[in-house]
Write a protein that holds these residues in place. Sequence first.
Motif, mmCIF file in Angstrom:
data_model
loop_
_atom_site.group_PDB
_atom_site.id
_atom_site.type_symbol
_atom_site.label_atom_id
_atom_site.label_comp_id
_atom_site.label_asym_id
_atom_site.label_seq_id
_atom_site.Cartn_x
_atom_site.Cartn_y
_atom_site.Cartn_z
ATOM 1 N N CYS A 4 101.494 43.115 23.978
ATOM 2 C CA CYS A 4 100.082 43.147 23.579
ATOM 3 C C CYS A 4 99.940 42.372 22.263
ATOM 4 C CB CYS A 4 99.634 44.595 23.392
ATOM 5 S SG CYS A 4 98.033 44.766 22.586
ATOM 6 N N ASN A 6 97.465 42.458 20.340
ATOM 7 C CA ASN A 6 96.696 43.241 19.367
ATOM 8 C C ASN A 6 97.597 44.152 18.542
ATOM 9 O OD1 ASN A 6 94.201 44.115 18.197
ATOM 10 N ND2 ASN A 6 94.405 46.002 19.394
ATOM 11 N N CYS A 7 98.507 44.877 19.232
ATOM 12 C CA CYS A 7 99.322 45.841 18.483
ATOM 13 C C CYS A 7 100.824 45.594 18.617
ATOM 14 C CB CYS A 7 99.001 47.268 18.922
ATOM 15 S SG CYS A 7 99.580 47.630 20.578
ATOM 16 N N CYS A 18 96.124 47.995 27.263
ATOM 17 C CA CYS A 18 97.280 48.394 26.466
ATOM 18 C C CYS A 18 97.311 49.913 26.379
ATOM 19 C CB CYS A 18 97.171 47.792 25.069
ATOM 20 S SG CYS A 18 98.464 48.368 23.957
ATOM 21 N N CYS A 21 96.980 50.711 22.223
ATOM 22 C CA CYS A 21 95.759 50.517 21.438
ATOM 23 C C CYS A 21 94.519 50.422 22.322
ATOM 24 C CB CYS A 21 95.871 49.272 20.551
ATOM 25 S SG CYS A 21 95.900 47.731 21.460
HETATM 26 ZN ZN LIG Z 1 97.957 47.099 22.175
#
Ligand SMILES: [Zn+2]
Length: 175
Positions: A4, A6-7, A18, A21
């Motif tokens: 991911c 994002n995280c 995900c 997150c």
């Molecule tokens: Zn994530």
Amino acid sequence: MIKCNNCGSVLPDNAKFCTNCGAEITAATSTPLKESLESTVESAAKDVKSAVEQTIRAPGGTVRSIPISIILSIVTCGIYGIWWVCQLNREVNEAAGKRDYLGGVAVILLSIVTCSIYFLYWAYKMGTNVESIRQQRGKPGGSSPIIYLVLSFFGLSIVALAIMQSELNDLYLGQ
Ligand SMILES: [Zn+2]
């Protein structure tokens, strides 16, 4: 496996969201894990390379970062330390104006066959060379031979090398 963006969580290839997150996973919001690992390894390799290159050529010798030299000696299980001994041996002997001196490889081999006794002699000898470099440059004398010898005797060769390098750094930089 994908990661991911994002995280940074690792997710199965078919993940839509995900699990960590909650971000929606599309091609743009994820990176194949292999690619992500490759770029991590690549950037770590770059860090090591730049650390090794973080040495400055000063008139008369090479200025090295002491923490980096110690860390490299530890992470390479002493291999960097051996290379460091060879470099210091050459630089110090040359700076002290010695012509006939034993090469670094011979110093290491003799130290091994004499169970480090030769290394103690070498450390003392390097101290006397550092003193003569000091003298050449009109700097006040120190107690380098004794300090290197005592530290090496107590198994603190790496500390002796660090102090040697630090004293040389100062001399090379004219401090
Ligand atoms: Zn994530």
